[in-house]
Design a protein around this motif. Sequence first.
Motif, PDB file in Angstrom:
ATOM      1  N   CYS A  71       3.083  -2.548  -2.453  1.00  0.00           N
ATOM      2  CA  CYS A  71       1.653  -2.238  -2.530  1.00  0.00           C
ATOM      3  C   CYS A  71       0.843  -3.473  -2.928  1.00  0.00           C
ATOM      4  O   CYS A  71      -0.249  -3.712  -2.385  1.00  0.00           O
ATOM      5  CB  CYS A  71       1.416  -1.122  -3.549  1.00  0.00           C
ATOM      6  N   ARG A  72       1.367  -4.262  -3.832  1.00  0.00           N
ATOM      7  CA  ARG A  72       0.659  -5.476  -4.250  1.00  0.00           C
ATOM      8  C   ARG A  72       0.550  -6.461  -3.094  1.00  0.00           C
ATOM      9  O   ARG A  72      -0.495  -7.081  -2.889  1.00  0.00           O
ATOM     10  CB  ARG A  72       1.395  -6.111  -5.430  1.00  0.00           C
ATOM     11  N   ALA A  74       0.551  -5.633   0.079  1.00  0.00           N
ATOM     12  CA  ALA A  74      -0.400  -5.047   1.027  1.00  0.00           C
ATOM     13  C   ALA A  74      -1.826  -5.321   0.589  1.00  0.00           C
ATOM     14  O   ALA A  74      -2.705  -5.621   1.411  1.00  0.00           O
ATOM     15  CB  ALA A  74      -0.151  -3.549   1.148  1.00  0.00           C
ATOM     16  N   GLY A  75      -2.086  -5.240  -0.706  1.00  0.00           N
ATOM     17  CA  GLY A  75      -3.420  -5.527  -1.211  1.00  0.00           C
ATOM     18  C   GLY A  75      -3.789  -6.986  -1.045  1.00  0.00           C
ATOM     19  O   GLY A  75      -4.946  -7.314  -0.748  1.00  0.00           O
ATOM     20  N   ALA A  84       0.261   2.488  -0.058  1.00  0.00           N
ATOM     21  CA  ALA A  84       0.577   3.185  -1.312  1.00  0.00           C
ATOM     22  C   ALA A  84       0.665   4.688  -1.097  1.00  0.00           C
ATOM     23  O   ALA A  84       1.538   5.365  -1.663  1.00  0.00           O
ATOM     24  CB  ALA A  84      -0.478   2.863  -2.364  1.00  0.00           C
ATOM     25  N   PRO A 167      -1.762   3.007  -5.800  1.00  0.00           N
ATOM     26  CA  PRO A 167      -2.953   2.345  -5.269  1.00  0.00           C
ATOM     27  C   PRO A 167      -3.540   1.295  -6.215  1.00  0.00           C
ATOM     28  O   PRO A 167      -4.179   0.343  -5.750  1.00  0.00           O
ATOM     29  CB  PRO A 167      -3.934   3.502  -5.050  1.00  0.00           C
ATOM     30  N   THR A 170      -2.063  -1.820  -5.295  1.00  0.00           N
ATOM     31  CA  THR A 170      -2.748  -2.376  -4.129  1.00  0.00           C
ATOM     32  C   THR A 170      -4.003  -3.130  -4.558  1.00  0.00           C
ATOM     33  O   THR A 170      -4.261  -4.255  -4.106  1.00  0.00           O
ATOM     34  CB  THR A 170      -3.124  -1.258  -3.144  1.00  0.00           C
TER      35      THR A 170
END
Length: 320
Positions: A71-72, A74-75, A84, A167, A170
């Motif tokens: 998720c990190r 992807a962010g 997420a 999230p 993210t």
Amino acid sequence: MNIDLSREATEYGRQVLRALEAAGGDRLVQQAEEEPDRREKLVAPVLAELGAWELDVRGSADELEAAAAVCRAAGYRALAYPVAERLSRPADLDADGLLVVGDNAPAGAVADLDLRWVAVTLDGERSHALALPRSSPPRHSAFVADLDLTRIDGGGAADAVLGLVLPCWTLLGMLDRAIDLTRAHVVVRTQFGRPLSAFQAVQFQLTDAEVERGGVEMLAKYALWSLWDSPADALADALALRLAALEAAQTVFRVAHQLQGATGFCDEAFLSWLSRYSQPVRRLPLGLSATRDQLAGLVDRRGLTGLFNDADDPHGRPTW
């Protein structure tokens, strides 16, 4: 208590970043906006090849940490894809992803995706969710669509916590990138014959932003630990993380836009895309004020337990 991610999870996150860079990097979000029908094909196969969709986030602490690292990453790339939400899919229902929704006007950034969704409120009420057609183009909506809900049951308390925490990882990746972009900008841009980074006022602003980002990183790690090892406090810790992440996002993006000036609002600068696609994460399911109210109502007068147990206080008071 060790709240740091394992070396394996950290390395997995690096591999995800490399794979996303090879697949298009910053162009991924731009292509999704230009061709909404390709949104799924741009991202999902890349993560599938790395085994991301096979992570058992509810059955293994190591795989939960790996999901946070995904998720990190992807962010960091501001992916226009609900990574997420897919990783937090419920284990006992046939669905592709999970959306935490508010009590009023449920919505999610899931437009133009042929996926099955389950929605859950903070009270644990679960519903099947159908994304309605979006009323505006992706540039204006960031793929947010209203949801039509069909009630299922009330067994989603753990779902709500997981759906809040991932999230935030993210959003943490987005804050990482905003700091990196701003730092690079002030190093290369000059004013009065000196780089912007040499001015004390700029240094102070960047320091404030980095302190906020670093605080969110610490709370994100703690909330992940709490989710696994201390479920009784997990919802309060998840809301505390979300509150801190939203407050930090205000500071970090304000500083980033101030220091990058007008160029930061132009699509030629990736900060513009990053800022725009942070909005769904920051506004859904609850904005800053609503998150603060939810947390205040939940912890009431007892406060948060935090990183230190009550044994550290001879009077038995919470030490956070």
